[in-house]
Enzyme design. Structure first.
Site, PDB file in Angstrom:
ATOM      1  N   GLU A   1     -31.058  24.092 -11.760  1.00  0.00           N
ATOM      2  CA  GLU A   1     -31.300  25.397 -12.423  1.00  0.00           C
ATOM      3  C   GLU A   1     -31.773  26.515 -11.505  1.00  0.00           C
ATOM      4  O   GLU A   1     -31.244  27.555 -11.430  1.00  0.00           O
ATOM      5  CB  GLU A   1     -32.434  25.523 -13.408  1.00  0.00           C
ATOM      6  CG  GLU A   1     -32.134  24.688 -14.684  1.00  0.00           C
ATOM      7  CD  GLU A   1     -32.428  23.154 -14.737  1.00  0.00           C
ATOM      8  OE1 GLU A   1     -32.682  22.583 -13.434  1.00  0.00           O
ATOM      9  OE2 GLU A   1     -32.454  22.333 -15.586  1.00  0.00           O
TER      10      GLU A   1
ATOM     11  N   ALA B   1     -27.514  22.569 -19.880  1.00  0.00           N
ATOM     12  CA  ALA B   1     -27.420  23.259 -21.064  1.00  0.00           C
ATOM     13  C   ALA B   1     -25.997  24.082 -20.652  1.00  0.00           C
ATOM     14  O   ALA B   1     -25.516  24.199 -19.583  1.00  0.00           O
ATOM     15  CB  ALA B   1     -28.553  24.527 -21.005  1.00  0.00           C
TER      16      ALA B   1
ATOM     17  N   GLY C   1     -30.467  19.951 -18.228  1.00  0.00           N
ATOM     18  CA  GLY C   1     -31.032  19.465 -19.530  1.00  0.00           C
ATOM     19  C   GLY C   1     -30.440  18.061 -19.814  1.00  0.00           C
ATOM     20  O   GLY C   1     -31.251  17.147 -20.436  1.00  0.00           O
TER      21      GLY C   1
ATOM     22  N   GLU D   1     -33.101  15.904 -18.069  1.00  0.00           N
ATOM     23  CA  GLU D   1     -34.383  16.046 -18.817  1.00  0.00           C
ATOM     24  C   GLU D   1     -34.387  15.246 -20.142  1.00  0.00           C
ATOM     25  O   GLU D   1     -35.313  14.584 -20.510  1.00  0.00           O
ATOM     26  CB  GLU D   1     -34.530  17.593 -19.307  1.00  0.00           C
ATOM     27  CG  GLU D   1     -35.006  18.526 -18.079  1.00  0.00           C
ATOM     28  CD  GLU D   1     -34.971  19.879 -18.087  1.00  0.00           C
ATOM     29  OE1 GLU D   1     -33.814  20.516 -18.570  1.00  0.00           O
ATOM     30  OE2 GLU D   1     -35.818  20.592 -17.956  1.00  0.00           O
TER      31      GLU D   1
END
Ligand code: COA
Length: 261
Positions: free
Chosen positions: A134, A66, A111, A114
């Site tokens: 993260e 992200a 992300g 993911e």
């Protein structure tokens, strides 16, 4: 919305979606997530598309997660919608009737990792690096990382990756089953992914859809419910024209030509 941050191409039944912010290591901002969602839906709705490839532009990153520049000052209420947008993307990829291949051409972090995990098959170049960093920002994965990573690599390995935020290289990702295949170079990766996609284009579309649904369902449900679901979709494939063609081709010792019906 500027859709140049994500590119879309359809050639020979293969839709390629390319995250195109190479100078920002293809970090996923709101616009990128929205454009990806639009293109995934376009690919799903286009009957000429049989397979989807997801990749990143440039030689550095698939996606480095992200976009962190949007994080300062955001509180729990404000982050919920962007995070849900990321989770929804991953759920949509899994729900698609067509196979989605991740061509991981560099960093797949946060992300990015993911999204790759939501794809059906992951191929990587030798320079690829995977991780859920993260924790280093004082947060945790939010696009499904704590849910899919343990299912793919096991709970202990997932906890180690999520708790430490450490990155692993492509060979290690292959060793623990996070990627299916590793290629020496990015060129070889794209060649290998194209070869796989071309192979899948030829396969009967309804049977591919049923197989994907049954495999994904079995990933989430218990054994008896999964077997009941498999029985249903297995039987449905017997109502397809492709089943008649596939069986006839075998008996007549010729190559089958499927119509995806
Ligand atoms: N969000 C926003 N920008 C990002 C980004 C992210 N997730 N990841 C990389 N970038 C940007 C950098 O800010 C930099 O931009 P700049 O040139 O304008 O300063 C550019 O991409 C290149 O990154 P840089 O850190 O200079 O490259 P590097 O090779 O030294 O390191 C990474 C690469 C991927 C290891 C490092 O950028 C990184 O750790 N990124 C964050 C990964 C992350 O925490 N993801 C989860 C987010 S929830």
């Amino acid at each position: 919305m500027s859709e140049q941050e994500v590119l879309y191409d359809v050639t020979d039944g293969i839709a390629t979606i390319t995250i195109n912010r190479p100078t920002k290591y293809n970090a996923l901002n709101t616009n990128v997530r929205a454009a990806m969602s639009d293109f995934l839906k376009q690919a799903e709705d286009d009957p000429t598309v049989r397979v989807v490839i997801l990749t990143g532009a440039g030689e550095k990153a698939f996606a480095a997660g992200a976009d962190i520049t949007g994080f300062p000052g955001l509180n729990s209420k404000e982050i919920r919608e962007p995070a849900k947008q990321g989770q929804d993307l991953s759920v949509y990829i899994e729900s698609m009737s067509k196979p989605v291949i991740a061509a991981v051409n560099g960093f797949a972090l946060g992300g990015g990792c993911e999204l790759a995990m939501a794809c059906d098959i992951r191929y990587a170049s030798g320079n690829a690096r995977f991780g859920q960093p993260e924790i280093l920002l004082g947060i945790i994965p939010g696009y499904g990382g704590t849910v899919r990573l343990p299912r793919i690599v096991g709970l202990g390995r997932a906890k180690e990756l999520v708790f430490t935020g450490d990155q692993i290289n492509a060979e290690e990702a292959y060793r623990i089953g996070l990627v299916n295949k590793v290629f020496e170079s990015i060129e070889a990766l794209h060649e290998g992914v194209k070869e796989l996609a071309s192979k899948l284009v030829e396969k009967p579309g309804v049977a591919i859809k049923m197989a994907k649904q049954s495999l994904n369902n079995a990933w989430q449900q218990n054994l008896s419910d999964s077997l009941a679901f498999e029985l249903d979709v297995f039987c449905q494939t017997f109502d397809t024209e492709d089943k008649e063609e596939g069986v006839a081709a075998f008996l007549e010792k010729r190559k089958a030509t499927f119509k995806h019906k």
